[in-house]
Design an enzyme around this catalytic site. Structure first.
Site, PDB file in Angstrom:
ATOM      1  N   TRP A   1       0.860  -1.184   0.000  1.00 20.02           N
ATOM      2  CA  TRP A   1       0.000   0.000   0.000  1.00 20.02           C
ATOM      3  C   TRP A   1       0.899   1.237   0.000  1.00 20.02           C
ATOM      4  O   TRP A   1       1.867   1.291   0.743  1.00 20.02           O
ATOM      5  CB  TRP A   1      -0.923   0.037   1.233  1.00 20.02           C
ATOM      6  CG  TRP A   1      -1.641   1.348   1.277  1.00 20.02           C
ATOM      7  CD1 TRP A   1      -2.679   1.723   0.485  1.00 20.02           C
ATOM      8  CD2 TRP A   1      -1.342   2.478   2.115  1.00 20.02           C
ATOM      9  NE1 TRP A   1      -3.042   3.016   0.773  1.00 20.02           N
ATOM     10  CE2 TRP A   1      -2.246   3.504   1.757  1.00 20.02           C
ATOM     11  CE3 TRP A   1      -0.397   2.720   3.118  1.00 20.02           C
ATOM     12  CZ2 TRP A   1      -2.219   4.750   2.378  1.00 20.02           C
ATOM     13  CZ3 TRP A   1      -0.377   3.960   3.726  1.00 20.02           C
ATOM     14  CH2 TRP A   1      -1.289   4.962   3.373  1.00 20.02           C
TER      15      TRP A   1
ATOM     16  N   GLU B   1      -3.014  -3.015  -2.443  1.00 19.42           N
ATOM     17  CA  GLU B   1      -4.188  -2.463  -1.751  1.00 19.42           C
ATOM     18  C   GLU B   1      -4.549  -1.098  -2.335  1.00 19.42           C
ATOM     19  O   GLU B   1      -3.784  -0.147  -2.233  1.00 19.42           O
ATOM     20  CB  GLU B   1      -3.876  -2.328  -0.252  1.00 19.42           C
ATOM     21  CG  GLU B   1      -5.020  -1.717   0.547  1.00 19.42           C
ATOM     22  CD  GLU B   1      -4.686  -1.529   2.031  1.00 19.42           C
ATOM     23  OE1 GLU B   1      -3.501  -1.676   2.412  1.00 19.42           O
ATOM     24  OE2 GLU B   1      -5.614  -1.223   2.802  1.00 19.42           O
TER      25      GLU B   1
ATOM     26  N   LYS C   1      -7.074   2.357  -2.898  1.00 18.81           N
ATOM     27  CA  LYS C   1      -7.710   3.296  -1.983  1.00 18.81           C
ATOM     28  C   LYS C   1      -8.361   4.400  -2.787  1.00 18.81           C
ATOM     29  O   LYS C   1      -7.908   4.725  -3.884  1.00 18.81           O
ATOM     30  CB  LYS C   1      -6.620   3.857  -1.065  1.00 18.81           C
ATOM     31  CG  LYS C   1      -7.108   4.753   0.030  1.00 18.81           C
ATOM     32  CD  LYS C   1      -6.033   4.911   1.083  1.00 18.81           C
ATOM     33  CE  LYS C   1      -6.461   5.929   2.124  1.00 18.81           C
ATOM     34  NZ  LYS C   1      -5.618   5.936   3.293  1.00 18.81           N
TER      35      LYS C   1
ATOM     36  N   ASP D   1      -9.647  -3.308   1.275  1.00 14.68           N
ATOM     37  CA  ASP D   1      -9.841  -2.704   2.606  1.00 14.68           C
ATOM     38  C   ASP D   1     -11.218  -2.058   2.550  1.00 14.68           C
ATOM     39  O   ASP D   1     -11.478  -1.206   1.697  1.00 14.68           O
ATOM     40  CB  ASP D   1      -8.730  -1.663   2.839  1.00 14.68           C
ATOM     41  CG  ASP D   1      -8.839  -0.968   4.191  1.00 14.68           C
ATOM     42  OD1 ASP D   1      -9.959  -0.539   4.539  1.00 14.68           O
ATOM     43  OD2 ASP D   1      -7.815  -0.831   4.884  1.00 14.68           O
TER      44      ASP D   1
ATOM     45  N   HIS E   1     -11.853   1.642   1.998  1.00  9.66           N
ATOM     46  CA  HIS E   1     -11.225   2.299   0.853  1.00  9.66           C
ATOM     47  C   HIS E   1     -12.109   2.491  -0.365  1.00  9.66           C
ATOM     48  O   HIS E   1     -11.628   2.602  -1.486  1.00  9.66           O
ATOM     49  CB  HIS E   1      -9.964   1.539   0.452  1.00  9.66           C
ATOM     50  CG  HIS E   1      -8.865   1.705   1.446  1.00  9.66           C
ATOM     51  ND1 HIS E   1      -7.585   1.286   1.225  1.00  9.66           N
ATOM     52  CD2 HIS E   1      -8.851   2.281   2.674  1.00  9.66           C
ATOM     53  CE1 HIS E   1      -6.834   1.562   2.285  1.00  9.66           C
ATOM     54  NE2 HIS E   1      -7.588   2.168   3.178  1.00  9.66           N
TER      55      HIS E   1
ATOM     56  N   HIS F   1      -8.509  -6.306   4.313  1.00  7.16           N
ATOM     57  CA  HIS F   1      -8.263  -5.501   5.498  1.00  7.16           C
ATOM     58  C   HIS F   1      -9.633  -5.173   6.041  1.00  7.16           C
ATOM     59  O   HIS F   1     -10.338  -4.348   5.477  1.00  7.16           O
ATOM     60  CB  HIS F   1      -7.531  -4.200   5.146  1.00  7.16           C
ATOM     61  CG  HIS F   1      -6.055  -4.302   5.270  1.00  7.16           C
ATOM     62  ND1 HIS F   1      -5.218  -3.245   5.069  1.00  7.16           N
ATOM     63  CD2 HIS F   1      -5.264  -5.358   5.625  1.00  7.16           C
ATOM     64  CE1 HIS F   1      -3.969  -3.636   5.259  1.00  7.16           C
ATOM     65  NE2 HIS F   1      -3.970  -4.908   5.590  1.00  7.16           N
TER      66      HIS F   1
ATOM     67  N   ASP G   1     -13.020   6.776   5.646  1.00 10.76           N
ATOM     68  CA  ASP G   1     -12.048   5.728   5.983  1.00 10.76           C
ATOM     69  C   ASP G   1     -11.457   5.989   7.368  1.00 10.76           C
ATOM     70  O   ASP G   1     -10.280   6.268   7.513  1.00 10.76           O
ATOM     71  CB  ASP G   1     -10.941   5.749   4.908  1.00 10.76           C
ATOM     72  CG  ASP G   1      -9.864   4.707   5.151  1.00 10.76           C
ATOM     73  OD1 ASP G   1     -10.181   3.650   5.724  1.00 10.76           O
ATOM     74  OD2 ASP G   1      -8.706   4.942   4.747  1.00 10.76           O
TER      75      ASP G   1
ATOM     76  N   ASP H   1     -11.182   4.051  10.059  1.00  9.95           N
ATOM     77  CA  ASP H   1     -10.505   2.957  10.760  1.00  9.95           C
ATOM     78  C   ASP H   1     -10.941   2.790  12.207  1.00  9.95           C
ATOM     79  O   ASP H   1     -10.118   2.633  13.108  1.00  9.95           O
ATOM     80  CB  ASP H   1      -8.978   3.125  10.653  1.00  9.95           C
ATOM     81  CG  ASP H   1      -8.460   2.757   9.269  1.00  9.95           C
ATOM     82  OD1 ASP H   1      -8.681   1.604   8.861  1.00  9.95           O
ATOM     83  OD2 ASP H   1      -7.872   3.617   8.594  1.00  9.95           O
TER      84      ASP H   1
ATOM     85  N   ASP I   1      -7.492  -4.194  10.097  1.00  8.90           N
ATOM     86  CA  ASP I   1      -6.770  -2.926   9.923  1.00  8.90           C
ATOM     87  C   ASP I   1      -7.595  -1.775  10.495  1.00  8.90           C
ATOM     88  O   ASP I   1      -8.481  -1.254   9.819  1.00  8.90           O
ATOM     89  CB  ASP I   1      -6.474  -2.678   8.434  1.00  8.90           C
ATOM     90  CG  ASP I   1      -5.702  -1.377   8.207  1.00  8.90           C
ATOM     91  OD1 ASP I   1      -5.157  -0.833   9.178  1.00  8.90           O
ATOM     92  OD2 ASP I   1      -5.663  -0.911   7.052  1.00  8.90           O
TER      93      ASP I   1
HETATM   94  C1  RNT Z   1      -4.143   2.892   4.683  1.00  9.38           C
HETATM   95  C2  RNT Z   1      -4.210   1.435   4.459  1.00  9.38           C
HETATM   96  C3  RNT Z   1      -3.081   0.641   5.026  1.00  9.38           C
HETATM   97  C4  RNT Z   1      -2.703   1.067   6.423  1.00  9.38           C
HETATM   98  C5  RNT Z   1      -1.771   0.110   7.132  1.00  9.38           C
HETATM   99  C6  RNT Z   1      -1.142   0.720   8.318  1.00  9.38           C
HETATM  100  O1  RNT Z   1      -5.288   3.542   4.310  1.00  9.38           O
HETATM  101  O2  RNT Z   1      -5.414   0.931   4.921  1.00  9.38           O
HETATM  102  O3  RNT Z   1      -3.382  -0.696   4.965  1.00  9.38           O
HETATM  103  O4  RNT Z   1      -3.816   1.241   7.219  1.00  9.38           O
HETATM  104  O5  RNT Z   1      -0.881  -0.415   6.248  1.00  9.38           O
HETATM  105 ZN    ZN Z   2      -5.669  -1.181   4.896  1.00 10.66          ZN
END
Ligand code: RNT
Ligand code: ZN
Length: 408
Positions: free
Chosen positions: A177, A218, A220, A251, A254, A278, A286, A288, A318
């Site tokens: 990523w 990955e 986004k 993810d 994303h 993720h 996003d 988290d 994640d």
């Molecule tokens: C960032 C991505 C990535 C990170 C990690 C820390 O938007 O989701 O995966 O969160 O690698």
């Molecule tokens: Zn991620």
């Protein structure tokens, strides 16, 4: 309670014993970075790259010893098969820069992972929180030296991943990523992507054992300060992965908030042998947040279970919340993932699929609603019991907070 639940589920043709047995075997890769707000151990300092932890709850792990202690404590409260998901920024005792990292800088992690009985280790190049992120760019930078540095870093990560896989006798997922993108309307959307493509080609030109190392990219949609354009977008990486025989990592923070990763999993399963995840929880964006036992998580788990993809879906977590006890955040999210998997295992998907094919959407809807009030909680409790755990992990964590975290 469990026996009653068992007979209740049996009426629906569901074997709770089989579900419990299966759940025990589905690994979840747990991210090390919830423990220290994604700070890392290699001196990166402030978190960059358009991701952010918010909150200042006391007790953050400040070094390797503290992080290990917290992981040990938190993981012991998590049921099921566990893997450790490491970032390269968690190298130990490195006196060289990230482009020169070697397996020896991660030997202590291997020792630790074996000591606490983990199934495997997954890995991520860390292309943020570093001085060589130039103007917000890494593998897509117009500066050849910058690109070279990060290409070398990724190559080093492939070697380290092979070492993890050999040591742990289990594959290692290497997830690429990058934060690359622009805050405002770009003048050129193509060239940075062509540079990224070339960088990825160079990284993948090194020989690595594909049975041991699974490489994923990955995508986004945007990051903080990178709102207008992301080089590694969904279309870019899906095409890159398909053409180059690597894997996509989805993810679920994303995408546009109205897009669902649960729907993307079967779309990719139609083309790929593996789909990496993720699992996170985006609140409006996003963000988290800690993963909870919510509808979209249940849908994600259903897509994995009902498509017999428990070996194909590489489940990783994640999220990073610094506003609450970090161990509780870890355990709550991991348990939510396990709950969702159990919930999906306690469903007669064959029957539901048949109803769909017969176009009996009335019965399908009613059945799906019925499932929601079956005594799921009793089966979950029984699973925990058989894992030597109980529902209440908070007391343990509060005790740890008082005895350990509050003294930091
Ligand atoms: C960032 C991505 C990535 C990170 C990690 C820390 O938007 O989701 O995966 O969160 O690698
Ligand atoms: Zn991620």
């Amino acid at each position: 309670m469990y026996n009653l639940a068992k007979s209740e589920y049996a009426k629906y043709g569901i074997d709770t014993e089989a579900a419990i047995e299966k759940l025990k075997e589905i690994p979840v890769s747990i991210h090390c970075w919830q423990g220290d707000d994604v700070m890392g151990l290699d001196g990166g300092g402030a978190l960059s790259g358009g991701i952010q932890t918010t909150g200042n709850y006391p007790g953050r792990a400040r070094n390797f010893e503290e992080l290990k202690a917290d992981i040990k404590k938190a993981f012991a409260l998590m049921p099921g098969k566990k893997r450790l998901n490491l970032h390269a920024s968690y190298a130990i005792g490195a006196t060289v820069d990230r482009d020169k990292y070697e397996p020896k800088h991660f030997a202590e992690w291997v020792k630790f992972a074996k000591e606490i009985g983990l199934q495997g280790i997954d890995f991520n190049p860390t292309m943020f929180s570093h001085k060589n992120v130039k103007d917000g760019l890494t593998l897509s930078s117009p500066d050849a030296h910058i690109r070279k540095f990060w290409i070398e870093h990724c190559k080093a990560c492939l070697k380290i991943a092979e070492y993890f896989a050999t040591e742990m006798n289990s594959h290692c997922l290497v997830n690429i990523w990058i934060p690359d993108g622009f805050k405002d309307v770009p003048a050129d959307r193509l060239t940075p992507r062509l540079r990224l493509k070339k960088s990825l080609d160079e990284i993948l030109s090194v020989k690595y054992d594909k049975k041991k190392v699974i490489v994923a990219v990955e995508s986004k949609v945007f990051g903080i300060g990178v709102e207008s354009y992301t080089v590694g977008s969904n279309e870019f990486y899906q095409n890159y992965a398909a053409k180059n025989g690597i894997c996509c990592l989805l993810d679920n923070g994303h995408y546009h908030p109205l897009e669902y990763v649960s729907d993307k999993i079967p779309a990719l399963l139609a083309f790929y042998d593996k789909v990496a995840l993720h699992v996170t929880r985006g609140v409006r964006w996003d963000s988290d947040h800690v993963v909870l036992f919510e509808d979209e998580l249940k849908e994600i788990a259903k897509e994995i279970v009902r498509n017999n993809a428990t070996d194909k879906a590489l489940i990783g977590l994640d999220y990073f919340d610094a506003s609450i006890n970090r161990l509780s955040a870890w355990v709550t999210g991991q348990r939510a993932m396990q709950k969702a998997l159990l919930y999906a295992l306690l469903t007669d998907h064959g029957e539901l699929k048949e109803l769909q094919d017969k176009a009996d959407f009335t019965t399908l809807m009613v059945k799906q609603e019925e499932y929601k009030t079956l005594p799921f909680g009793a089966v979950w409790k029984e699973y925990l019991k058989r894992q030597g755990l109980c529902d209440n992990y908070l007391t343990e964590i509060k005790k740890y907070e008082e005895e350990v975290l509050s003294k930091r």
